[in-house]
Design a protein around this motif. Sequence first.
Motif, PDB file in Angstrom:
ATOM      1  N   SER B  47       0.664  -1.069   0.038  1.00 59.25           N
ATOM      2  CA  SER B  47      -0.051  -0.093   0.053  1.00 59.25           C
ATOM      3  C   SER B  47       0.794   1.183   0.137  1.00 59.25           C
ATOM      4  O   SER B  47       1.911   1.303   0.642  1.00 59.25           O
ATOM      5  N   PRO B  48       0.615   2.155  -0.803  1.00 54.16           N
ATOM      6  CA  PRO B  48       1.236   3.523  -0.962  1.00 54.16           C
ATOM      7  C   PRO B  48       1.952   3.760   0.418  1.00 54.16           C
ATOM      8  O   PRO B  48       3.044   3.950   0.712  1.00 54.16           O
ATOM      9  N   ALA B  49       1.077   4.018   1.529  1.00 58.92           N
ATOM     10  CA  ALA B  49       1.523   4.688   2.948  1.00 58.92           C
ATOM     11  C   ALA B  49       2.451   3.670   3.677  1.00 58.92           C
ATOM     12  O   ALA B  49       3.332   4.021   4.307  1.00 58.92           O
ATOM     13  N   ALA B  50       2.546   2.455   3.180  1.00 52.95           N
ATOM     14  CA  ALA B  50       3.477   1.614   4.024  1.00 52.95           C
ATOM     15  C   ALA B  50       4.883   1.516   3.262  1.00 52.95           C
ATOM     16  O   ALA B  50       5.823   0.703   3.946  1.00 52.95           O
ATOM     17  N   ALA B  51       5.135   2.161   2.409  1.00 49.85           N
ATOM     18  CA  ALA B  51       6.485   2.301   1.710  1.00 49.85           C
ATOM     19  C   ALA B  51       7.345   2.602   2.669  1.00 49.85           C
ATOM     20  O   ALA B  51       7.334   3.593   3.294  1.00 49.85           O
ATOM     21  N   ALA B  52       8.388   2.060   3.028  1.00 52.09           N
ATOM     22  CA  ALA B  52       9.367   2.254   3.936  1.00 52.09           C
ATOM     23  C   ALA B  52      10.470   3.338   3.384  1.00 52.09           C
ATOM     24  O   ALA B  52      10.621   4.254   4.156  1.00 52.09           O
ATOM     25  N   SER B  53      10.953   3.300   2.147  1.00 49.19           N
ATOM     26  CA  SER B  53      11.815   4.367   1.549  1.00 49.19           C
ATOM     27  C   SER B  53      11.071   5.148   0.410  1.00 49.19           C
ATOM     28  O   SER B  53      10.055   4.469  -0.219  1.00 49.19           O
ATOM     29  N   PRO B  54      11.033   6.260   0.427  1.00 42.31           N
ATOM     30  CA  PRO B  54      10.351   6.933  -0.832  1.00 42.31           C
ATOM     31  C   PRO B  54      10.769   6.494  -2.034  1.00 42.31           C
ATOM     32  O   PRO B  54      10.093   6.751  -3.069  1.00 42.31           O
ATOM     33  N   ARG B  55      11.813   5.746  -2.405  1.00 47.53           N
ATOM     34  CA  ARG B  55      12.254   5.164  -3.634  1.00 47.53           C
ATOM     35  C   ARG B  55      11.610   3.903  -3.804  1.00 47.53           C
ATOM     36  O   ARG B  55      11.584   3.416  -4.855  1.00 47.53           O
ATOM     37  N   ASP B  56      10.916   3.226  -2.905  1.00 49.82           N
ATOM     38  CA  ASP B  56      10.381   2.050  -3.081  1.00 49.82           C
ATOM     39  C   ASP B  56       9.162   1.976  -3.979  1.00 49.82           C
ATOM     40  O   ASP B  56       8.354   3.248  -3.978  1.00 49.82           O
ATOM     41  N   ASP B  70      -2.849  -3.215 -13.415  1.00 51.82           N
ATOM     42  CA  ASP B  70      -2.289  -3.097 -12.123  1.00 51.82           C
ATOM     43  C   ASP B  70      -0.588  -2.821 -12.294  1.00 51.82           C
ATOM     44  O   ASP B  70       0.303  -3.715 -12.837  1.00 51.82           O
ATOM     45  N   LEU B  71      -0.185  -1.679 -11.815  1.00 58.45           N
ATOM     46  CA  LEU B  71       1.285  -1.367 -12.059  1.00 58.45           C
ATOM     47  C   LEU B  71       2.133  -1.248 -10.583  1.00 58.45           C
ATOM     48  O   LEU B  71       1.546  -1.093  -9.562  1.00 58.45           O
ATOM     49  N   SER B  72       3.384  -1.360 -10.759  1.00 57.23           N
ATOM     50  CA  SER B  72       4.274  -1.110  -9.828  1.00 57.23           C
ATOM     51  C   SER B  72       5.118   0.098 -10.260  1.00 57.23           C
ATOM     52  O   SER B  72       5.811   0.178 -11.098  1.00 57.23           O
ATOM     53  N   LEU B  73       4.974   1.087  -9.290  1.00 60.00           N
ATOM     54  CA  LEU B  73       5.480   2.445 -10.037  1.00 60.00           C
ATOM     55  C   LEU B  73       6.211   3.234  -8.969  1.00 60.00           C
ATOM     56  O   LEU B  73       5.830   3.136  -7.540  1.00 60.00           O
ATOM     57  N   ASP B  74       7.208   3.918  -9.490  1.00 60.67           N
ATOM     58  CA  ASP B  74       7.702   4.931  -8.600  1.00 60.67           C
ATOM     59  C   ASP B  74       6.880   6.061  -8.109  1.00 60.67           C
ATOM     60  O   ASP B  74       6.022   6.335  -9.193  1.00 60.67           O
ATOM     61  N   SER B  75       6.666   6.612  -6.923  1.00 56.34           N
ATOM     62  CA  SER B  75       5.568   7.405  -6.622  1.00 56.34           C
ATOM     63  C   SER B  75       5.537   8.602  -7.517  1.00 56.34           C
ATOM     64  O   SER B  75       4.444   9.384  -7.682  1.00 56.34           O
ATOM     65  N   ARG B  76       6.659   9.062  -8.201  1.00 53.91           N
ATOM     66  CA  ARG B  76       6.819  10.191  -9.031  1.00 53.91           C
ATOM     67  C   ARG B  76       6.219  10.002 -10.334  1.00 53.91           C
ATOM     68  O   ARG B  76       6.103  11.300 -10.864  1.00 53.91           O
ATOM     69  N   THR B  77       5.942   9.056 -10.600  1.00 49.91           N
ATOM     70  CA  THR B  77       5.373   8.735 -11.955  1.00 49.91           C
ATOM     71  C   THR B  77       3.979   9.653 -12.126  1.00 49.91           C
ATOM     72  O   THR B  77       3.204   9.426 -11.596  1.00 49.91           O
ATOM     73  N   THR B  78       4.104  10.258 -13.475  1.00 51.94           N
ATOM     74  CA  THR B  78       2.896  11.037 -13.840  1.00 51.94           C
ATOM     75  C   THR B  78       1.936  10.100 -14.630  1.00 51.94           C
ATOM     76  O   THR B  78       2.548   8.999 -14.877  1.00 51.94           O
ATOM     77  N   LEU B  79       0.726  10.284 -14.488  1.00 49.53           N
ATOM     78  CA  LEU B  79      -0.301   9.758 -15.540  1.00 49.53           C
ATOM     79  C   LEU B  79       0.262   9.560 -17.040  1.00 49.53           C
ATOM     80  O   LEU B  79       0.034   8.468 -17.503  1.00 49.53           O
ATOM     81  N   LEU B  80       0.376  10.636 -17.474  1.00 53.62           N
ATOM     82  CA  LEU B  80       1.393  10.547 -18.788  1.00 53.62           C
ATOM     83  C   LEU B  80       2.342   9.819 -19.047  1.00 53.62           C
ATOM     84  O   LEU B  80       2.259   8.758 -19.867  1.00 53.62           O
ATOM     85  N   ASP B  81       3.381   9.445 -17.852  1.00 48.98           N
ATOM     86  CA  ASP B  81       4.399   8.581 -18.018  1.00 48.98           C
ATOM     87  C   ASP B  81       3.822   7.167 -17.867  1.00 48.98           C
ATOM     88  O   ASP B  81       4.501   5.936 -18.297  1.00 48.98           O
ATOM     89  N   ALA B  82       2.957   6.943 -17.140  1.00 53.21           N
ATOM     90  CA  ALA B  82       2.275   5.620 -16.666  1.00 53.21           C
ATOM     91  C   ALA B  82       1.807   5.313 -17.998  1.00 53.21           C
ATOM     92  O   ALA B  82       1.979   4.192 -18.356  1.00 53.21           O
ATOM     93  N   LEU B  83       0.994   5.925 -18.826  1.00 52.16           N
ATOM     94  CA  LEU B  83       0.576   5.655 -20.067  1.00 52.16           C
ATOM     95  C   LEU B  83       1.362   5.277 -21.038  1.00 52.16           C
ATOM     96  O   LEU B  83       1.541   4.329 -21.750  1.00 52.16           O
ATOM     97  N   ARG B  84       2.574   6.123 -21.176  1.00 55.63           N
ATOM     98  CA  ARG B  84       3.256   5.992 -22.109  1.00 55.63           C
ATOM     99  C   ARG B  84       4.421   4.948 -22.001  1.00 55.63           C
ATOM    100  O   ARG B  84       4.724   4.096 -22.807  1.00 55.63           O
ATOM    101  N   GLU B  85       5.082   5.017 -20.620  1.00 55.51           N
ATOM    102  CA  GLU B  85       6.251   4.044 -20.592  1.00 55.51           C
ATOM    103  C   GLU B  85       5.830   2.656 -20.078  1.00 55.51           C
ATOM    104  O   GLU B  85       6.672   2.045 -20.037  1.00 55.51           O
TER     105      GLU B  85
END
Lengths: 343, 212
Positions: B47-56, B70-85
Amino acid sequence: MRPFHYVKANDLPGALQAFAPQNDPTNAAPSVNAATQYLAGGTTLIDLMKLDVMRPATVTDINALDQSKAGQIEFGDNGLRLGALVRMSQAADHEAVKSNFPVIAQSLQLAASAQIRNMASLGGNVLQRTRCTYFRDTSYDNCNKRNPGSGCAAMDGMNRNLAVLGTSNDCIASYPGDFAQALIALDAMVEIAGSAGTRMMPFAQLHRAPGSTPQIETTLTQGELITAFQIPNLPWGKRSLYLKIRDRASYEFALASAAIALDLDNGTVRDVRIALGGVSAQPWRAAEAEALLKGKPIDDTMLLAAADKAFEGARPKKHNAFKVQLGKATLMRALRDAATMTI
Amino acid sequence: MRNSNDGEGSRSGSANGSGWSRRTFLGTSFGSTVAVVALRDTGNAQSPAAAASPRDKIAVSLNINGKPHDLSLDSRTTLLDALREHIGLTGSKKGCDQGQCGAYTVMVDGQRVLGCLILAAAVQGKEVTTIEGLTGANGALHPMQQAFAEHDAFQCGYCTPGQIMSAVACVKEGHANSADEVREYMSGNLCRCAAYPNIVDAVLDAKTKMEA
C-alpha cells in the motif's frame, strides 16, 4: 523531481494526521521547504517539484475530500460557501456564483486553461506561487523566497512581469492569481482546519507582505489546511466584475487586473471595494482609493484621482514601470464598467 | 523520455515491407515491460503509505479506457508517463511536460485534464480516457477525429491527440457555441504549426455531428 512518500487521505482528520512536524517549528523556514505538502490539483505543486523548487518528503493527496463538504458549493441567506476542493471550473460555471458574484466567476474563468481549471482546487489556487523566473529557476541561488538572505536576482534582472505595489527591498515577486482579488473585493472569510480545530479568518489576512521575510508567504501555520471560503451577501455583490489585462487574449497571467465590487446610489458611490492583481506582491486592496470614491460620482475626475491614489506608493523597476500607467488605466476602466453594468 | 520527442504525431501505421513499423516494435517492447512489472508486483504488493523508503515502488491500479492495469510505480510517475512508458499507450504526447502545451490532455472521470501534472497514484479509482479510447469498438473514428482529418486541422500532428481530447470535452461542456468560444476554451492546447483556423472549423463541424 525528488522521491517522496505518497499518502492518500480519505478525510480531513486523515489529512491532518498525515502532516509531519517540521524541524523548525517557528515557521521561519522557507515555505517551499515544507517537508509535507498537501496535493489537490497539483498544477502548482507537481510543476514546482519537477523544477526542484519544492522538495517535499511526503505528499498528502487530499483529493478524496472533494466528496465531503469541502467539495461543495452552497448558496443561501448566509451568503456563498465555496469548499476548498471545489475545482475552478465548477465555481466558474455555477449559476448562483455567476449571477450573484460575477467577479468570482470572471476571475476564475479568465485564469489558466480549461484543463487546468478542471484540475486546480480553489484552496490551492489562492496558494499558488509567484511565476517570478528567478524563483522558478534554481540555477539562480539569489532568491530570498527560496534561500533567505541570498538576495534577489529580479531587482536588476528581467522584472517586466513583477510587482510595483507591496514590494520590499528583498523581493519584488508578483502574486500571480486572480481569484484572490475577487475574495478581497467581497470581504470573504477563509475557513482553516488544523490540529487544534477549525478557525475563520478574513481572507485579506491570509497573504503576508514580503517585507524582510519573503520566504513566508501566508499566515497559515504548519499543517493547516484551507477548507472553505465564505462570502457574505453584501449590497455590492451583484455589481461586481473582474478586468484582466495580459499579453495574450487567453491563458496568460495578468499584467494588471482589477476586481471591483460597487454599491451605487443613484450614480453616487455608496460603497466600493477595489482589489488589484498582476501589479502587487500579494492580493492588494486599494483601500485609500476606495475611501476617496465614497459619496462621489463615478466621473473622469474621480476616476483619475482614485487611480492616482491607488498607485501612489508604487515602486517600479527597470522593466515594469509601464505597470503603473497600465494599472491605473485598468482600474479606471473597471470602475467605469462596474458603474454602467446592468444588474 | 525515449519516445518523448519523436514527432510521430498521428501518422502511425506506416508499416514497412517486413510487417514491422517503428510503432509496432515499440508497442511490443512496452508489452514486455508491462509483463516484468506485473511479475514483480505480485511478489511485492504494497500500500502506498506503507512504503518504507520513498524510492520503493508502490502498487497503483489504473482504469484506462475501461481496462484495468495493475502497475508497480515510482511514486513520482505522472499519469502521462504511466500511460506512455508502462502501459504502452503512446497517443498522449509529452510536449513541454509542464502543463503549458496541452499535448497530454486526457480525460479523468470525463473531465479534460493534463496528464503531465497528475500523479498516476492520484487517479486510482477513476476512469481515464485517452485518445486510444476514443475510437469506437469497430475501429470507427470518433466524429472529432474524422473532422480533424477532413478539415486538415494539423500539420505535424504532434499536438493532435491532445487537441482532439480537449475538443471532445469542449463540446461536451457546452463551450463550443461559436468560433470565439472555441478559441477561448481551446487555448490550453498549443499548435506550433498554427493550424488554429482549421482546428476551430473541425471543432464546430464535429459539434454538429456529435449533437446530431
